[in-house]
Design an enzyme around this catalytic site. Structure first.
Site, short mmCIF file in Angstrom:
data_model
loop_
_atom_site.label_atom_id
_atom_site.label_comp_id
_atom_site.label_asym_id
_atom_site.label_seq_id
_atom_site.Cartn_x
_atom_site.Cartn_y
_atom_site.Cartn_z
CG HIS A 113 2.47 111.26 34.53
ND1 HIS A 113 2.40 111.80 35.89
CD2 HIS A 113 1.16 111.06 34.41
CE1 HIS A 113 1.42 112.05 36.38
NE2 HIS A 113 0.34 111.52 35.51
CB SER A 137 -9.36 115.71 40.00
OG SER A 137 -8.13 115.96 40.73
CD GLU A 174 1.87 110.96 39.34
OE1 GLU A 174 1.92 109.97 39.12
OE2 GLU A 174 0.90 111.53 39.90
CD GLU A 217 -2.22 113.77 33.31
OE1 GLU A 217 -3.13 113.06 33.38
OE2 GLU A 217 -1.18 113.36 33.88
N GLY A 227 -4.59 114.24 41.43
CA GLY A 227 -4.78 113.50 42.66
C GLY A 227 -5.34 114.27 43.70
CG ASN A 255 -0.89 106.92 34.82
OD1 ASN A 255 -0.52 105.78 35.09
ND2 ASN A 255 -0.31 108.10 34.86
CE LYS A 260 -1.37 108.95 38.39
NZ LYS A 260 -1.67 110.49 38.97
P1 13P Z 1 -5.89 111.56 38.95
O1 13P Z 1 -7.16 111.40 37.91
O2 13P Z 1 -5.59 110.73 40.16
O3 13P Z 1 -5.85 112.91 39.45
O4 13P Z 1 -4.53 111.52 38.04
C1 13P Z 1 -4.42 112.16 37.01
C2 13P Z 1 -3.08 111.69 36.16
O5 13P Z 1 -2.12 111.87 36.61
C3 13P Z 1 -3.31 110.77 35.06
O6 13P Z 1 -2.17 110.55 34.45
#
Ligand code: 13P
Length: 252
Positions: free
Chosen positions: A97, A212, A99, A167, A173, A12, A14
């Site tokens: 997601h 992560s 976010e 997740e 992150g 992803n 982003k």
């Molecule tokens: P990270 O791997 O940067 O923690 O992000 C995970 C994520 O949100 C994947 O959709």
């Protein structure tokens, strides 16, 4: 891993990168993909879906979007419909997601409508669920994830090959991950929950872990029961790291 399910490593990206960088990253992943035991999926920002799909044409690496509107088309300024993603070369779409749930106030009911739009357009939805730190501390992680699953996945999701990613919000992150025991327990809970709601077909639903994931922890996470791959954020922006994660998939 679940016997009989080929693991999926999804990146992803982003809101990162530019056209040139997206092409380069997709190129590098495509070149290193042959021979891997895992399937690979790249989810660039909307603007780069078409370029990435063109780069990956003829390879085994799939392309996905990061969201879609619940309507296929119409007067929705700034939005993208599932048929447009399909037209640009995508086969998958990430939905719900955390976010988007946080930044755009997306409810599970809305995620379910988006899933229906994706299925209608012949896209495989990849739905994200996960608890916040406060919810985990309160001992409510399974309750929260169970409700998100019940409310976000429409009828037909499982039989169409829909994918679920666990997740935990607090692991995204941050460099922090749940313990292996906690990941295994949540994935086993999700498998049971989906089987109760959708029947035995859910035994073959891909359950990914995200939050992560990096080359150093991938092998341990991917070896856990009911973990059928990973959804990778930051580490998917570096081709070598993303492929190191894909190579950490245990021999099936
Ligand atoms: P990270 O791997 O940067 O923690 O992000 C995970 C994520 O949100 C994947 O959709």
């Amino acid at each position: 891993m679940t016997p009989g399910i080929r693991p999926l490593i999804a990146g992803n990206w982003k809101m990162n990168g530019n056209w040139r960088g997206a092409r380069r990253l997709a190129d590098a992943v495509r070149d290193m993909a042959p021979g891997l035991g895992a399937r690979l999926l790249l989810c660039p920002p909307f603007l780069h879906v078409q370029a990435v799909a063109a780069t990956l044409l003829g390879s085994t690496v799939a392309v996905g979007g990061q969201d879609c509107h619940p309507a296929g088309h119409g007067a929705h300024t700034g939005d993208i419909g599932a048929p447009m993603l399909r037209d640009a070369g995508a086969t998958h779409v990430i939905l719900g997601h955390s976010e988007r749930r946080a930044d755009h106030g997306e409810s599970s009911a809305l995620v379910a409508r988006k899933c229906e739009a994706a299925l209608e357009a012949d896209l495989i939805p990849l739905v994200c669920v996960g608890e916040t730190q406060a919810e985990r501390d309160a001992g409510r992680a399974e309750e929260v994830v169970g409700r998100q699953l019940s409310e976000s996945l429409p009828l037909g999701f499982i039989t169409a090959g829909g994918i679920v990613a666990y997740e935990p919000v607090w692991a995204i992150g941050t460099g922090r991950t749940p313990t292996e025991a906690d990941i295994a327990a949540m994935h086993s809970f999700m498998r049971r929950h989906l089987s109760q709601e959708f029947g035995p077909t859910a035994q073959m639903t891909r359950l990914l872990y995200g939050g992560s994931v990096k080359p150093s922890n991938a092998a341990a996470i991917l070896a856990l029961p009911d973990v059928d791959g990973a959804l990778v954020g930051g580490a998917s922006l570096v081709a070598e790291d993303f492929l190191a994660i894909a190579r950490a998939v245990p021999e099936g």
